[in-house]
Write an enzyme that holds these catalytic residues in place. Structure first.
Site, PDB file in Angstrom:
ATOM      1  CB  CYS A   1      -1.257   0.144   1.010  1.00 15.81           C
ATOM      2  SG  CYS A   1      -0.639  -1.012   2.686  1.00 15.81           S
TER       3      CYS A   1
ATOM      4  NE  ARG B   1       2.036  -9.176   5.228  1.00 11.01           N
ATOM      5  CZ  ARG B   1       0.534  -8.921   4.788  1.00 11.01           C
ATOM      6  NH1 ARG B   1      -0.328  -9.781   5.528  1.00 11.01           N
ATOM      7  NH2 ARG B   1       0.295  -8.390   4.067  1.00 11.01           N
TER       8      ARG B   1
ATOM      9  CD  GLN C   1      -1.727  -9.570  -0.171  1.00 10.69           C
ATOM     10  OE1 GLN C   1      -1.247  -8.316  -0.423  1.00 10.69           O
ATOM     11  NE2 GLN C   1      -2.265 -10.111   0.870  1.00 10.69           N
TER      12      GLN C   1
ATOM     13  CG  ASP D   1      -2.311  -5.650  -2.688  1.00  6.70           C
ATOM     14  OD1 ASP D   1      -3.294  -5.603  -2.420  1.00  6.70           O
ATOM     15  OD2 ASP D   1      -1.154  -5.336  -2.106  1.00  6.70           O
TER      16      ASP D   1
ATOM     17  CG  HIS E   1      -3.511  -0.114  -3.051  1.00  6.18           C
ATOM     18  ND1 HIS E   1      -2.339  -0.875  -3.276  1.00  6.18           N
ATOM     19  CD2 HIS E   1      -3.739  -0.594  -1.555  1.00  6.18           C
ATOM     20  CE1 HIS E   1      -1.994  -1.779  -2.273  1.00  6.18           C
ATOM     21  NE2 HIS E   1      -2.613  -1.518  -1.223  1.00  6.18           N
TER      22      HIS E   1
ATOM     23  CE  LYS F   1      -8.888  -7.995   8.503  1.00  9.26           C
ATOM     24  NZ  LYS F   1      -7.651  -8.816   8.287  1.00  9.26           N
TER      25      LYS F   1
ATOM     26  CG  HIS G   1      -5.733  -1.862   1.444  1.00 13.02           C
ATOM     27  ND1 HIS G   1      -4.184  -1.334   1.513  1.00 13.02           N
ATOM     28  CD2 HIS G   1      -6.148  -0.617   2.195  1.00 13.02           C
ATOM     29  CE1 HIS G   1      -4.115  -0.411   2.200  1.00 13.02           C
ATOM     30  NE2 HIS G   1      -5.172   0.155   2.653  1.00 13.02           N
TER      31      HIS G   1
END
Length: 594
Positions: free
Chosen positions: A292, A321, A339, A341, A343, A423, A469
């Site tokens: 992000c 992570r 991911q 992912d 935004h 979320k 996200h």
RNA sequence: GCCAACGUAGCUCAGUGGUAGAGCAGCUGUUUCGUAAACAGCAGGUCGGCAGUUCAAUCCUGCCCGUUGGCUCCA
């Protein structure tokens, strides 16, 4: 099931004739009763053991004991044997109500029971349950069978350490897991199911199918072999296709950033314990655990007007992570992953449409991949968080409103949100029923603030956009793990790393098979010609074990007719087809992702 | 991180205080075969790592690493 009378199954009533609710109640009672018998056995064999709690759970029960030493597998056998005596004695389960003072007197040597007792609301009865003619008694709210002999089938399964009340600041107790069923057959079925699930374990299949492996040199970080990489890319390509349809653009961003960025984003405060850091030239860098901040920088690299919004930026960046050592698990919880992912930068007014459209895209993808049932969870503000209370209030209200309006069922969980916003998570179970979070959509009012993101509104004023996200697969690694278990490793044609194996019956058929292979390959089909020195039977078996969707067999007859014998991995033989026909059939099936 | 178990050939596993075996996979050869395993030979291991005990450790002890099961579906 508070303070219910013990249940006796009337002789004429069969378990299978009960309603679903009654079945559940029956099994809960049965399992809780078995937990009591377990507790009695442990008390007999380990007089120092202190009892804590022993609830029924899905498919079984557990009981937590405070004991000086952990139970061994051999202890479980002894305990099981001891339980048998109690069940054979077939004594009555009975309950009696006591005053609080009397109860306190009875449990005063057991701090856990004292705590439980103190937690019972003042307006609730305090009861003790006993069996074995009063020889064993336990503080318990009730819900038992009539007699110990009603326990028809049970088995102790495993031991584990478990913190009192699940809090790692508390003492560690020793938990015994067991299962209990209304009949021996039902238990057999359950154990059989467990066995079947083990065969579908993605870690096992990943090895067998040559998809990925792990090595201690990079703990909890998968190495994808060519076949595994093929499947991963197949999944990514599919998302990119959906992105075209739903209006996303892809960006690419760096892997490590100066720590200044993580200060700015708030990750250093809220997420540092899960991050990897490197020092180079006396400057500290953090490896990204999330995309992000980089996304925010992409947005901020240009000035934007309301006409640009919503802006949907996809980032397939690799994340790292540092998960706690005890929680990693195959592909489903790793330390290095990618991911799908993205935004979304949008105005407040656009949030509803964006989330709805995302949920629609997600549903489309899950249906294609065969996840017909998934569970939604709304996660609300956690203790460790950034942003004002007003921000959280409005973000939570926005998500709740969308979910309520959509009419889909969901559960709300307090304290489970990300540190930057509430979320909605999407969960899918694995082979043995453990739920894994895959998709997610998260509101973020904090990131735009921290990165001072703006857009020019219609009236010329400067406004702050909202960031959403979102990911459908979530971690591709985890998604693949769960997908493998759902499919038992039998990927649909479009995802299969090898879509067909061409099998020559004898050496003289090899040339023909290679020609067939070349032709299919140039049509874009992933095909392998098995020209090894094995018998045809062995080649079929091999392809079968590798879960290859199609086997194309060629011998004298096929060469004569210019065709291929087509066998599916389900063992079915389709009528012989020409190469062109096979190619057309496959390409159509691949295009349809069916 | 915590509790427990486990770590032997590429894979699945057996085994013992006296420096290790099987099946599959691999390689070589023979076989040319009609829908889930042809036959033979060969090769392959610092028994997870580091210390310690012992005349001797893969085996016993300790530490470390990794993996697995679990760590609030509340009397």
């Amino acid at each position: 099931m508070h303070n219910k009378e013990p249940l006796a199954m009337a002789d004429r009533v069969k378990f299978k004739d009960l309603s679903p609710e009654e079945k559940q109640d029956y099994r809960d009672r049965l399992r809780h009763s078995t937990a009591h018998v377990l507790a009695e056995a442990v008390t007999k064999l380990f007089p120092d053991a202190q009892l804590t709690i022993g609830p029924p759970i899905e498919d079984g029960f557990y009981y937590d004991f405070a004991v000086p030493e952990a139970f061994t597998p051999d202890d479980l056998n002894k305990i099981e044997k001891e339980m048998r005596n109690s069940i054979k004695a077939n004594t009555e389960f009975s309950e009696r109500e006591t005053s609080r003072d009397e109860a306190l007197e009875l449990v005063r040597d057991n701090q856990y029971k004292v705590e439980i007792l103190e937690g019972i609301p003042a307006d609730e009865r305090v009861t003790f349950c006993s069996h074995s003619d009063g020889a064993f008694e336990d503080l318990c709210r009730g819900g038992h069978m009539a007699r110990t002999g009603d326990i028809k089938a049970y088995k102790l399964l495993s031991t584990a350490g478990a913190y009192w009340r699940g809090d790692e600041n508390n003492a560690m107790l020793q938990r015994i897991y067991g299962t209990a069923w209304e009949s021996r057959d039902a238990q057999k079925d359950y154990l059989k199911r467990l066995e079947e699930a083990e065969k579908r374990d993605h870690r096992k299949l990943g090895r067998q199918l040559g998809l990925f492996f792990f090595d201690p040199i990079a703990p909890a970080s998968p190495f994808f072999l060519p076949k595994g990489a093929q499947v991963m890319n197949g999944l990514i390509e599919y998302v990119k296709e959906l992105y075209g349809k739903y209006g996303y653009q892809e960006v690419m961003t760096p892997q490590i950033f100066n720590t200044d960025l993580w200060k700015k984003s708030g990750h250093l405060d809220a997420y540092a314990e899960n991050m990897y850091f490197v020092e180079v030239d006396e400057r500290e860098f953090g490896v990204k655990p999330m995309n992000c901040p980089a996304g925010a920088m992409i947005y901020a690299a240009d000035s934007h007007s309301y006409r640009d919004l919503p802006m949907r930026l996809a980032d397939f960046g690799r994340l790292h992570r540092n998960e706690r050592s005890g929680v990693t698990h195959g592909l489903t919880r790793v330390r290095s992953f990618v991911q799908d992912d993205a935004h979304i930068f949008c105005t407040l007014d656009q949030i509803g449409d964006e989330i709805n459209s995302f949920l629609q895209m997600l549903n489309e993808a899950y249906e294609t991949l065969g996840f017909e049932s998934y569970r939604l969870e709304l996660s609300l503000r956690p203790e460790k968080r950034v942003g004002s209370e007003e921000m959280w209030d409005s973000a939570e209200a926005a998500l709740t409103e969308i979910l309520d309006a959509s009419g889909v069922e969901y559960e709300a969980e307090s304290g489970e949100g990300a540190f930057y916003g509430p979320k909605i998570d999407i969960f899918v179970p694995d082979a043995i029923g453990r739920d894994w979070q895959l998709g997610t959509v998260q509101l973020d009012f904090s990131l735009p603030e921290r990165f001072d993101l703006e857009y020019a509104a219609e009236d010329g004023s400067r406004q702050r956009p909202v960031v959403i996200h979102r990911a459908m697969y979530g971690s591709l690694e985890r998604f693949l793990g769960v997908l493998i278990e759902h499919l038992s490793g039998a990927f649909p044609l479009w995802l299969a790393p090898v879509q067909a194996v061409v099998v020559p019956i004898a050496d003289r058929h090899i040339d023909y098979c290679h020609n067939v292979g070349d032709e299919l390959e140039s049509a874009g089909i992933r095909v392998v010609v098995d020209d090894s020195n094995d018998r045809m039977n062995a080649k079929i078996r091999q392809a079968q074990l590798q879960k290859v969707p199609y086997m194309l067999v060629a011998g004298d007859q096929e060469i004569e007719a210019g065709t291929l014998a087509v066998r599916t991995r389900t063992g079915e033989n389709i009528d012989p087809m020409t190469v062109a026909e096979v190619s057309t059939k496959f390409l159509r099936q691949i295009a349809e992702r069916s």
